[in-house]
Design an enzyme around this catalytic site. Sequence first.
Site, PDB file in Angstrom:
ATOM      1  CB  THR A  53      -0.917   0.047   1.107  1.00  9.57           C
ATOM      2  OG1 THR A  53      -0.080   0.252   2.484  1.00  9.57           O
ATOM      3  CG2 THR A  53      -1.685  -1.269   1.357  1.00  9.57           C
ATOM      4  CG  ASP A  54       0.135   4.575  -2.431  1.00 14.67           C
ATOM      5  OD1 ASP A  54      -1.000   4.798  -1.899  1.00 14.67           O
ATOM      6  OD2 ASP A  54       0.137   4.563  -3.498  1.00 14.67           O
ATOM      7  CD  GLN A  55       1.940  10.213   1.522  1.00 14.72           C
ATOM      8  OE1 GLN A  55       2.541   9.618   2.560  1.00 14.72           O
ATOM      9  NE2 GLN A  55       1.784  11.089   0.867  1.00 14.72           N
ATOM     10  CG  MET A  56      -3.801   7.877  -2.991  1.00 13.23           C
ATOM     11  SD  MET A  56      -3.425   7.788  -5.011  1.00 13.23           S
ATOM     12  CE  MET A  56      -2.086   8.943  -5.041  1.00 13.23           C
ATOM     13  N   GLY A  57      -3.721   4.942   0.511  1.00 13.26           N
ATOM     14  CA  GLY A  57      -4.411   3.995   1.196  1.00 13.26           C
ATOM     15  C   GLY A  57      -4.983   3.079   0.263  1.00 13.26           C
TER      16      GLY A  57
END
Lengths: 151, 151, 151, 151
Positions: D15-19
């Site tokens: 995952t990344d901080q975009m969720g």
Amino acid sequence: MQSQRTSVRVRYAETDQMGVAYYANYFIWMEVGRVEFCRALGFRYRDMEIDEGVLLAVVEANCRYLAPARYDEEVIVHTRIEAATPRMVRFGYEMRSSEDGRKLATGETKHIFCGRDMKPRKLPERYRALFGIGGVRQNRPLANCARGGLV
Amino acid sequence: MQSQRTSVRVRYAETDQMGVAYYANYFIWMEVGRVEFCRALGFRYRDMEIDEGVLLAVVEANCRYLAPARYDEEVIVHTRIEAATPRMVRFGYEMRSSEDGRKLATGETKHIFCGRDMKPRKLPERYRALFGIGGVRQNRPLANCARGGLV
Amino acid sequence: MQSQRTSVRVRYAETDQMGVAYYANYFIWMEVGRVEFCRALGFRYRDMEIDEGVLLAVVEANCRYLAPARYDEEVIVHTRIEAATPRMVRFGYEMRSSEDGRKLATGETKHIFCGRDMKPRKLPERYRALFGIGGVRQNRPLANCARGGLV
Amino acid sequence: MQSQRTSVRVRYAETDQMGVAYYANYFIWMEVGRVEFCRALGFRYRDMEIDEGVLLAVVEANCRYLAPARYDEEVIVHTRIEAATPRMVRFGYEMRSSEDGRKLATGETKHIFCGRDMKPRKLPERYRALFGIGGVRQNRPLANCARGGLV
């Protein structure tokens, strides 16, 4: 500014047992390229996310691999905007070896602007000129970017 | 439940040019191990994040590499809780090859419970028994987990 | 040279949904740190692999996470040799934010020298002085490296 | 066999901080898909590399992202051969959520067969029938693979 030039050095973590950079990593280098592109345009992509709640969601990505990138090799990523509207932006990339200039790969990513809810939204007015939207940006073909250096 | 057993198969992406799995990936396998551990305990870590806003932030991680994991090899990850309080939890891991049972690595991660603001907070009561906090969980030494199979 | 200072910028790919850099990535940054350490010592790790067939296999790695690293943050990695013999080398790392100097993490990796067959072998004589083996290298405690800057 | 179905569960690391799952990871899932495709065909890609010295080098890859994949979601990867000759093979992929069947992404990768020296070479005769080369394999359009289930 026509294209932005940044560099990444191939990490050991990025190689695979074929002895070359694993193909998915080129998409990470494209990310580095477009973030540096934004920085060169005069804003931090991070701030656009934090301050405006505007995210650049990828809707399409492709890469053509021309020559393998080796461990510890410096890869120059040339990034440019190929098209932009208030709803989407398409970046083009060209990756070359810094040592001998050979072309390693070319690629594109297409993004839509969206909110934290991942729903599409329009790029706020204040960013449009930066992306060359509604403006006079003249995009020369990507092929020029390597010839022209840091154009 | 003493330890939870899950498996991962070494991906090409996870190898490096040494022809073995790159060392940072073992920490990702540990993550897979503890998520499956939670699922076996009866809850999804995802739900704890979404429903309770409780995150497991890593404060310490280590790994000892005993034998290289090869591409396409199935790695069995044995995961167990080594210690837990309402403020923190420490997981222990043992990784073995499914083919010949040889031990590939052992590791530990220590986490604190925190909120979305990354500030420490206590684990909600309803999760405590699951983590064996304030309870009667008897942890046998990790060395047993391989002998005991899916204990 | 006591410690080598290099920097990485946190990539979007390296963040997770907690909004911070995922913990396994710190080990990749350590790799970047020790490769640049070698370059500063006067040789390329790549060449040692290619020319001598000497590989640095990780046998132990650990990291303590003190403060989260955020997306697009520049992380300064201070790398130093903590111990070295003809058979093994141990690197120590300290990671700090370039913006406010706060300490993000510390870590160590222990490696054995081995051949392409992954069997242990001794470091060739010509590299020993570089690693401070059999020599007069004075290692000051790692705590000094941040105070001392690029010591 | 028309298409092969395998599954991956979205890792926190992915995952990344975009969720949501970071876009480069879909290319790793495609790798998992084609390796399992080979296994279903009756051979291990690993063995083809080791025994025959034949590598599948990626020359082109693309992905269209239709809906975000979330953490801990099970993604079904449908993989099929779209075209194959003794010199190259093109795989097509379709990724769907196992929970609600919604289509997450489609993609293609094009590979050339090459040797350890990364120079093109022809696929050995004994593997050709497996890839449907010179044979009677009838490829139905990719759109069918989801409709047809595990076709």
